[in-house]
Design a protein around this motif. Structure first.
Motif, short mmCIF file in Angstrom:
data_model
loop_
_atom_site.label_atom_id
_atom_site.label_comp_id
_atom_site.label_asym_id
_atom_site.label_seq_id
_atom_site.Cartn_x
_atom_site.Cartn_y
_atom_site.Cartn_z
N THR A 67 0.84 -1.20 0.00
CA THR A 67 0.00 0.00 0.00
C THR A 67 0.87 1.25 0.00
O THR A 67 0.55 2.24 -0.66
CB THR A 67 -0.94 0.02 1.21
N HIS A 70 2.18 1.74 -3.49
CA HIS A 70 1.11 2.25 -4.36
C HIS A 70 0.88 3.75 -4.10
O HIS A 70 0.71 4.52 -5.04
CB HIS A 70 -0.18 1.47 -4.11
N GLN A 71 0.91 4.15 -2.81
CA GLN A 71 0.74 5.56 -2.50
C GLN A 71 1.89 6.39 -3.05
O GLN A 71 1.68 7.49 -3.57
CB GLN A 71 0.63 5.76 -0.99
#
Length: 117
Positions: A67, A70-71
């Motif tokens: 995550t 992805h950020q």
């Protein structure tokens, strides 16, 4: 001593006793001696449960990292935040002051080194 030998001979003379003794010895060997024993089986089960817990921990870490990746790929503000916090990067018109105890440790090492001379 002679009486003991006679009793063992009499006892072993009973037909089913030989088979019972062999079965008991076999159960003891299978159950408690060797790498495939019952005790080894329980040790392996314990190790498997510990490894499963470790797998769950690392899968959580993997999801958290995914995550974050992805950020960082999709959000420039997140990338800027990481660059500023971890790598002390700055913009052209900014000044950064890093407050740390590292200098104090460095001074203590120098003082102790100079005192040793």
């Amino acid at each position: 001593m002679k009486k003991i030998k006679e009793k063992i001979k009499y006892f072993m003379g009973i037909p089913f006793v030989k088979y019972a003794v062999v079965c008991v010895i076999g159960v003891v060997l299978i159950g408690f001696v060797g790498s495939n024993s019952i005790l080894g089986h329980f040790k392996n089960k314990l190790e498997i449960s510990e490894l499963k817990e470790e797998i769950e921990y690392y899968e959580g870490e993997y999801r958290r990292d995914q995550t974050q990746i992805h950020q960082l790929q999709s959000n420039t503000k997140a990338m800027e935040k990481v660059a500023r916090e971890r790598f002390f990067m700055k913009e052209a018109d900014e000044d950064i002051f890093v407050l740390s105890d590292d200098q104090r440790e460095y001074q203590e090492k120098n003082e102790s080194h100079e005192a040793a001379k």
